[in-house]
Scaffold this motif. Sequence first.
Motif, PDB file in Angstrom:
ATOM      1  N   GLY A   1     -26.841  -6.434 -44.590  1.00 59.47           N
ATOM      2  CA  GLY A   1     -26.673  -5.669 -43.343  1.00 59.47           C
ATOM      3  C   GLY A   1     -27.656  -5.922 -42.197  1.00 59.47           C
ATOM      4  O   GLY A   1     -27.039  -5.536 -41.003  1.00 59.47           O
ATOM      5  N   GLN A   2     -28.726  -6.071 -42.577  1.00 59.17           N
ATOM      6  CA  GLN A   2     -29.790  -6.261 -41.578  1.00 59.17           C
ATOM      7  C   GLN A   2     -29.850  -7.886 -41.021  1.00 59.17           C
ATOM      8  O   GLN A   2     -30.548  -8.161 -39.976  1.00 59.17           O
ATOM      9  CB  GLN A   2     -31.086  -5.962 -41.983  1.00 59.17           C
ATOM     10  CG  GLN A   2     -31.394  -4.562 -42.461  1.00 59.17           C
ATOM     11  CD  GLN A   2     -32.378  -4.222 -43.171  1.00 59.17           C
ATOM     12  OE1 GLN A   2     -33.117  -5.014 -43.576  1.00 59.17           O
ATOM     13  NE2 GLN A   2     -32.654  -2.988 -43.460  1.00 59.17           N
ATOM     14  N   HIS A   3     -29.389  -8.789 -41.837  1.00 61.31           N
ATOM     15  CA  HIS A   3     -29.307 -10.369 -41.542  1.00 61.31           C
ATOM     16  C   HIS A   3     -28.216 -10.575 -40.625  1.00 61.31           C
ATOM     17  O   HIS A   3     -27.248 -10.422 -40.865  1.00 61.31           O
ATOM     18  CB  HIS A   3     -29.293 -10.833 -42.595  1.00 61.31           C
ATOM     19  CG  HIS A   3     -29.640 -12.290 -42.570  1.00 61.31           C
ATOM     20  ND1 HIS A   3     -30.761 -12.762 -42.471  1.00 61.31           N
ATOM     21  CD2 HIS A   3     -28.778 -13.599 -42.709  1.00 61.31           C
ATOM     22  CE1 HIS A   3     -30.814 -14.247 -42.447  1.00 61.31           C
ATOM     23  NE2 HIS A   3     -29.498 -14.538 -42.409  1.00 61.31           N
ATOM     24  N   ASP A   4     -28.815 -11.070 -39.172  1.00 60.26           N
ATOM     25  CA  ASP A   4     -27.688 -11.456 -38.178  1.00 60.26           C
ATOM     26  C   ASP A   4     -27.454 -12.853 -38.082  1.00 60.26           C
ATOM     27  O   ASP A   4     -26.641 -13.012 -37.086  1.00 60.26           O
ATOM     28  CB  ASP A   4     -28.304 -10.768 -36.905  1.00 60.26           C
ATOM     29  CG  ASP A   4     -29.515 -11.532 -36.523  1.00 60.26           C
ATOM     30  OD1 ASP A   4     -29.981 -12.274 -37.189  1.00 60.26           O
ATOM     31  OD2 ASP A   4     -29.840 -11.307 -35.164  1.00 60.26           O
ATOM     32  N   GLN A   5     -27.554 -13.613 -39.067  1.00 58.27           N
ATOM     33  CA  GLN A   5     -27.188 -14.986 -39.360  1.00 58.27           C
ATOM     34  C   GLN A   5     -26.168 -15.316 -40.413  1.00 58.27           C
ATOM     35  O   GLN A   5     -26.301 -14.505 -41.438  1.00 58.27           O
ATOM     36  CB  GLN A   5     -28.211 -15.723 -39.447  1.00 58.27           C
ATOM     37  CG  GLN A   5     -29.126 -15.630 -38.338  1.00 58.27           C
ATOM     38  CD  GLN A   5     -28.798 -16.276 -36.707  1.00 58.27           C
ATOM     39  OE1 GLN A   5     -28.327 -17.369 -36.903  1.00 58.27           O
ATOM     40  NE2 GLN A   5     -29.071 -15.457 -35.973  1.00 58.27           N
ATOM     41  N   PRO A   6     -25.393 -16.174 -40.283  1.00 56.12           N
ATOM     42  CA  PRO A   6     -24.518 -16.537 -41.403  1.00 56.12           C
ATOM     43  C   PRO A   6     -25.260 -17.081 -42.747  1.00 56.12           C
ATOM     44  O   PRO A   6     -26.583 -17.349 -42.526  1.00 56.12           O
ATOM     45  CB  PRO A   6     -23.942 -17.790 -40.997  1.00 56.12           C
ATOM     46  CG  PRO A   6     -23.947 -17.800 -39.586  1.00 56.12           C
ATOM     47  CD  PRO A   6     -25.220 -17.209 -39.320  1.00 56.12           C
ATOM     48  N   VAL A   7     -24.871 -16.912 -43.810  1.00 54.05           N
ATOM     49  CA  VAL A   7     -25.603 -17.120 -45.015  1.00 54.05           C
ATOM     50  C   VAL A   7     -24.792 -18.087 -45.923  1.00 54.05           C
ATOM     51  O   VAL A   7     -23.574 -18.267 -45.922  1.00 54.05           O
ATOM     52  CB  VAL A   7     -26.020 -15.741 -46.034  1.00 54.05           C
ATOM     53  CG1 VAL A   7     -26.818 -14.864 -45.329  1.00 54.05           C
ATOM     54  CG2 VAL A   7     -24.608 -15.007 -46.297  1.00 54.05           C
ATOM     55  N   ARG A   8     -25.467 -18.698 -46.916  1.00 53.12           N
ATOM     56  CA  ARG A   8     -25.124 -19.565 -47.850  1.00 53.12           C
ATOM     57  C   ARG A   8     -24.854 -19.058 -49.030  1.00 53.12           C
ATOM     58  O   ARG A   8     -26.066 -18.434 -49.505  1.00 53.12           O
ATOM     59  CB  ARG A   8     -25.719 -20.994 -47.957  1.00 53.12           C
ATOM     60  CG  ARG A   8     -25.134 -21.930 -48.774  1.00 53.12           C
ATOM     61  CD  ARG A   8     -25.924 -23.309 -48.464  1.00 53.12           C
ATOM     62  NE  ARG A   8     -25.949 -23.886 -47.363  1.00 53.12           N
ATOM     63  CZ  ARG A   8     -24.850 -24.281 -46.613  1.00 53.12           C
ATOM     64  NH1 ARG A   8     -23.758 -24.758 -46.944  1.00 53.12           N
ATOM     65  NH2 ARG A   8     -24.762 -24.736 -45.332  1.00 53.12           N
ATOM     66  N   LEU A   9     -24.036 -19.292 -49.820  1.00 55.13           N
ATOM     67  CA  LEU A   9     -23.832 -18.529 -51.208  1.00 55.13           C
ATOM     68  C   LEU A   9     -24.421 -19.459 -52.523  1.00 55.13           C
ATOM     69  O   LEU A   9     -23.876 -20.504 -52.231  1.00 55.13           O
ATOM     70  CB  LEU A   9     -22.400 -17.899 -51.476  1.00 55.13           C
ATOM     71  CG  LEU A   9     -21.990 -16.595 -50.581  1.00 55.13           C
ATOM     72  CD1 LEU A   9     -20.739 -16.368 -50.877  1.00 55.13           C
ATOM     73  CD2 LEU A   9     -22.833 -15.503 -51.053  1.00 55.13           C
ATOM     74  N   GLY A  10     -24.875 -18.934 -53.380  1.00 51.36           N
ATOM     75  CA  GLY A  10     -25.502 -19.400 -54.576  1.00 51.36           C
ATOM     76  C   GLY A  10     -25.009 -18.687 -55.936  1.00 51.36           C
ATOM     77  O   GLY A  10     -25.063 -17.644 -55.670  1.00 51.36           O
ATOM     78  N   GLN A  11     -25.011 -19.632 -57.006  1.00 52.80           N
ATOM     79  CA  GLN A  11     -24.784 -18.551 -58.378  1.00 52.80           C
ATOM     80  C   GLN A  11     -25.645 -19.121 -59.164  1.00 52.80           C
ATOM     81  O   GLN A  11     -25.676 -20.250 -59.353  1.00 52.80           O
ATOM     82  CB  GLN A  11     -23.422 -18.431 -58.426  1.00 52.80           C
ATOM     83  CG  GLN A  11     -23.147 -17.706 -59.694  1.00 52.80           C
ATOM     84  CD  GLN A  11     -21.601 -17.753 -59.933  1.00 52.80           C
ATOM     85  OE1 GLN A  11     -20.775 -17.153 -59.352  1.00 52.80           O
ATOM     86  NE2 GLN A  11     -21.097 -18.334 -61.268  1.00 52.80           N
TER      87      GLN A  11
END
Length: 113
Positions: free
Chosen positions: A71-81
Motif C-alpha cells: 500500500g505504501q509502494h508507489d511503483q509496479p512490482v514483479r511477483l515471485g514464488q
Amino acid sequence: MERHLLMRLLTGDDEASVAALAALHGGATHVVWDGTPPAESLARIYARRLRHTRRKGIETLGLDRAVQLLGQHDQPVRLGQVTAADRAWIFVLFLTEDGGGLVACTGVRQTGE
C-alpha cells in the motif's frame, strides 16, 4: 531469476523473508514471473486474502506487513514464488519492478486436502 540472486534479496529479518530464505536453502523451487502489476492493486488483492486466511484460520507469515508495504509502494512490482520442498509453505515475493530489490514477502501454510 537465478536462485543465488533471489537468495541475496531475502536478507531481511522479518519472519517471512527468513522462512523463504531457509526454504530456498532447503531445496525449494522458485519462479519469478514477467509482468509488473501496480502495487496498489496487489495491496487490495492481498488485503482480501488476509481477511480470508484470518476467517479460515490459515497460518500466514508476514501477510499483514506485505499488505501494508504494498500500500505504501508507489511503483509496479514483479511477483515471485518460493515453494518449500515439502510443499508445506508457499511464499510470495513482491520485488521491485527491475527485480533488484524486495518490497515484501509473505508465506501461507498449505493445508492438506
